[in-house]
Every structure is written in structure tokens, then in C-alpha cells.
Design a protein around this motif. Structure first.
Motif, mmCIF file in Angstrom:
data_model
loop_
_atom_site.group_PDB
_atom_site.id
_atom_site.type_symbol
_atom_site.label_atom_id
_atom_site.label_comp_id
_atom_site.label_asym_id
_atom_site.label_seq_id
_atom_site.Cartn_x
_atom_site.Cartn_y
_atom_site.Cartn_z
ATOM 1 N N VAL A 42 0.856 -1.179 0.000
ATOM 2 C CA VAL A 42 0.000 0.000 0.000
ATOM 3 C C VAL A 42 0.893 1.231 0.000
ATOM 4 O O VAL A 42 1.819 1.343 0.809
ATOM 5 C CB VAL A 42 -0.929 0.003 1.239
ATOM 6 N N VAL A 44 1.135 5.609 -0.232
ATOM 7 C CA VAL A 44 0.424 6.828 0.140
ATOM 8 C C VAL A 44 0.559 7.831 -1.001
ATOM 9 O O VAL A 44 1.648 8.039 -1.543
ATOM 10 C CB VAL A 44 1.007 7.424 1.448
ATOM 11 N N TRP A 56 6.003 4.403 -0.605
ATOM 12 C CA TRP A 56 5.740 3.143 0.085
ATOM 13 C C TRP A 56 7.015 2.592 0.694
ATOM 14 O O TRP A 56 8.115 3.043 0.390
ATOM 15 C CB TRP A 56 5.105 2.121 -0.864
ATOM 16 N N GLU A 81 -4.674 5.995 0.361
ATOM 17 C CA GLU A 81 -3.889 4.780 0.166
ATOM 18 C C GLU A 81 -4.187 4.181 -1.200
ATOM 19 O O GLU A 81 -5.334 4.093 -1.616
ATOM 20 C CB GLU A 81 -4.198 3.771 1.264
ATOM 21 N N THR A 83 -3.073 0.827 -3.786
ATOM 22 C CA THR A 83 -2.378 -0.454 -3.898
ATOM 23 C C THR A 83 -1.377 -0.390 -5.040
ATOM 24 O O THR A 83 -1.712 0.012 -6.148
ATOM 25 C CB THR A 83 -3.383 -1.597 -4.139
#
Length: 125
Positions: A42, A44, A56, A81, A83
Motif C-alpha cells: 500500500v 500513500v 511506500w 492509500e 495499492t
């Protein structure tokens, strides 16, 4: 020319389906092994001076930051967030979608052919 009997034809078709199904499943496994170094994490979303960036942690617990040149039209806000999939040894190689996501179609085709081959083999009796 001689014609194949129904039993022989069913045997040939079932063998072809079984062989193709096993080959596709083995190919899917080998391709997935090639992507073994890709990691999901995840990140940011950061916006600094109008530039979008993703940050990350890598597998070595280092902070990695990359520019996000083309954020989606429904831009997630700063601090959201996201992925991310990245290569563990080369974090600059990253993607928002799994690079191996197309493998489900290869696996499904292999499983279907394997199932058809086994079903034909059982029905032939």
C-alpha cells in the motif's frame, strides 16, 4: 481412407485436451514464477507543488518514492492509500495493477481443457 471409430476419435480428442490443458497449466505456473519477485503493498498518495507522488515501504523497510505521472481522472486525495505492485529488487519498476493478472485466463483455459479431457476419458469408459 478409413474412418476412425467413435471410441478412437474420443480417445484422440481427450488426449489432445488433456495434453493442451496440462501444457497451459504448466505455462501459467512458469509465468507466475517469473513474477515471484513482484510484491503488493500500500502506497500513500502525496501532492507537492501540483506533482503527484506515491510513497511506500520496500521489503527492506526503506521508504521509496516515485512520481505518479498519470493519476486517474477520479484523483484520490492527498494522503489516500493506493495499492501498488513493485519489483522487490528494483522498486522503480512498479504498477497499479498486478502484472500477472492476465494469468487467470490462461489458468482457466487450462483447467477447462483438462476437465473436458478427463470427462471424455471417463465417458468413453
Amino acid at each position: 481412407m478409413t474412418e476412425l471409430s467413435d471410441t478412437a476419435f474420443t480417445g484422440v480428442v481427450s488426449s489432445a485436451c488433456l495434453t493442451a490443458g496440462v501444457a497451459l497449466l504448466v505455462a501459467a505456473l512458469l509465468v507466475r514464477c517469473l513474477y515471484a519477485w513482484w510484491v503488493r503493498t500500500v502506497a500513500v498518495h502525496l501532492v507537492e507543488d501540483g506533482r503527484h507522488r506515491l510513497r511506500w515501504y520496500t521489503t527492506r523497510y526503506e521508504i521509496h518514492e516515485e512520481p505518479w505521472l498519470r493519476p486517474p481522472p477520479a484523483d484520490p486525495g492527498a494522503g489516500a492509500e493506493v495499492t501498488v505492485y513493485y519489483h522487490a529488487r528494483h522498486p522503480h519498476r512498479w504498477s497499479l495493477v498486478a502484472p500477472y493478472r492476465w494469468l487467470w485466463s490462461l489458468t482457466a483455459a487450462g483447467t477447462l481443457l483438462l476437465g473436458v479431457g478427463l470427462l471424455l476419458r471417463l465417458l468413453r469408459g
